[in-house]
Design a protein around this motif. Sequence first.
Motif, PDB file in Angstrom:
ATOM      1  N   ARG A  86     -87.324  26.851 -51.668  1.00 35.62           N
ATOM      2  CA  ARG A  86     -88.531  26.254 -52.438  1.00 35.62           C
ATOM      3  C   ARG A  86     -88.152  26.649 -53.899  1.00 35.62           C
ATOM      4  NH1 ARG A  86     -92.907  27.843 -54.866  1.00 35.62           N
ATOM      5  NH2 ARG A  86     -92.886  29.764 -53.536  1.00 35.62           N
ATOM      6  N   ALA A  89     -84.802  25.018 -55.121  1.00 35.56           N
ATOM      7  CA  ALA A  89     -85.186  23.610 -55.226  1.00 35.56           C
ATOM      8  C   ALA A  89     -86.098  23.227 -56.503  1.00 35.56           C
ATOM      9  CB  ALA A  89     -85.806  22.926 -53.864  1.00 35.56           C
ATOM     10  N   GLU A  90     -87.019  24.061 -56.691  1.00 36.58           N
ATOM     11  CA  GLU A  90     -87.907  23.657 -57.960  1.00 36.58           C
ATOM     12  C   GLU A  90     -87.248  23.840 -59.212  1.00 36.58           C
ATOM     13  OE1 GLU A  90     -91.030  26.367 -57.500  1.00 36.58           O
ATOM     14  OE2 GLU A  90     -92.369  24.824 -56.610  1.00 36.58           O
ATOM     15  N   ILE A  92     -83.833  23.717 -59.457  1.00 35.29           N
ATOM     16  CA  ILE A  92     -82.801  22.423 -59.734  1.00 35.29           C
ATOM     17  C   ILE A  92     -83.601  21.302 -60.231  1.00 35.29           C
ATOM     18  CG2 ILE A  92     -81.354  20.898 -58.517  1.00 35.29           C
ATOM     19  CD1 ILE A  92     -80.558  23.251 -56.504  1.00 35.29           C
ATOM     20  N   GLY A  93     -84.472  21.134 -59.632  1.00 39.46           N
ATOM     21  CA  GLY A  93     -85.570  19.906 -60.201  1.00 39.46           C
ATOM     22  C   GLY A  93     -85.858  19.953 -61.667  1.00 39.46           C
ATOM     23  N   TYR A 148     -77.138  22.563 -49.789  1.00 38.61           N
ATOM     24  CA  TYR A 148     -77.929  22.068 -50.754  1.00 38.61           C
ATOM     25  C   TYR A 148     -78.630  20.651 -50.459  1.00 38.61           C
ATOM     26  CZ  TYR A 148     -77.241  25.575 -54.288  1.00 38.61           C
ATOM     27  OH  TYR A 148     -77.360  27.113 -54.720  1.00 38.61           O
ATOM     28  N   ASN A 149     -77.654  19.917 -49.766  1.00 37.89           N
ATOM     29  CA  ASN A 149     -78.236  18.496 -49.687  1.00 37.89           C
ATOM     30  C   ASN A 149     -79.411  18.792 -48.475  1.00 37.89           C
ATOM     31  OD1 ASN A 149     -78.058  15.621 -49.265  1.00 37.89           O
ATOM     32  ND2 ASN A 149     -77.556  15.940 -47.191  1.00 37.89           N
ATOM     33  N   LEU A 151     -81.210  21.104 -47.917  1.00 38.47           N
ATOM     34  CA  LEU A 151     -82.430  21.810 -48.590  1.00 38.47           C
ATOM     35  C   LEU A 151     -83.168  20.638 -49.360  1.00 38.47           C
ATOM     36  CD1 LEU A 151     -83.984  24.287 -49.517  1.00 38.47           C
ATOM     37  CD2 LEU A 151     -82.711  24.328 -51.330  1.00 38.47           C
ATOM     38  N   LEU A 152     -82.625  19.943 -50.007  1.00 38.79           N
ATOM     39  CA  LEU A 152     -83.210  18.986 -50.859  1.00 38.79           C
ATOM     40  C   LEU A 152     -83.438  17.620 -50.187  1.00 38.79           C
ATOM     41  CD1 LEU A 152     -81.046  19.507 -54.174  1.00 38.79           C
ATOM     42  CD2 LEU A 152     -83.383  20.460 -53.553  1.00 38.79           C
TER      43      LEU A 152
END
Length: 192
Positions: A86, A89-90, A92-93, A148-149, A151-152
């Motif tokens: 999480r 992912a945050e 990267i976003g 990563y794919n 995950l996201l």
Amino acid sequence: MLEATSELLATEGLGAVTFERVAARSGASKTTIYKWWPSPGALAAESYFARSEPELVFHDTGDLLVDIRAQLRSFVRLLIDQGAGRVIAELIGAAQGDPNLSAAVSERYTMPRRLLAIDYFERARERGQLRADVDANLLVDQLWGACYNRLLVPDAPLNEAFADALVANALMGAAATEYRSNWEEQPLRASS
């Protein structure tokens, strides 16, 4: 400061990381925090990097399949079992709109990790375990990019079974003929 940030990330997410809250939790002054980090996102990223680095040590036993499978399993466990998924992912976003955070993610996390893997693949090539024409950068994208794919874009599970299948699939095509024949002669050894 990094520990206070890590606690905020784990319990409340990236939005909770502000210089004010980190200062209050850590006892450091906001001035000190501003001196070391250009944005709360950059501070959060460094906290994540410090937390994840010991989990992602890149071992080199000399066996391509064993080492990459162990590395990918560690990565998946960090993301899923330890809750770092999480957070990254945050990060990267948020990095898409924060140039300081984007630079921090690249300079302190993704690029150093990429270079470790590329270096490992170059050594594996020298040992005769990879074909001479394999693009190490592309192999990194295939292996870690797939994680990563998942995950996201959570359309399919991200777990150790996926990591194992991914390693076998990607490396089977990249392996040198002699090394690949060794895999085919022996059943895949389970490693933990």
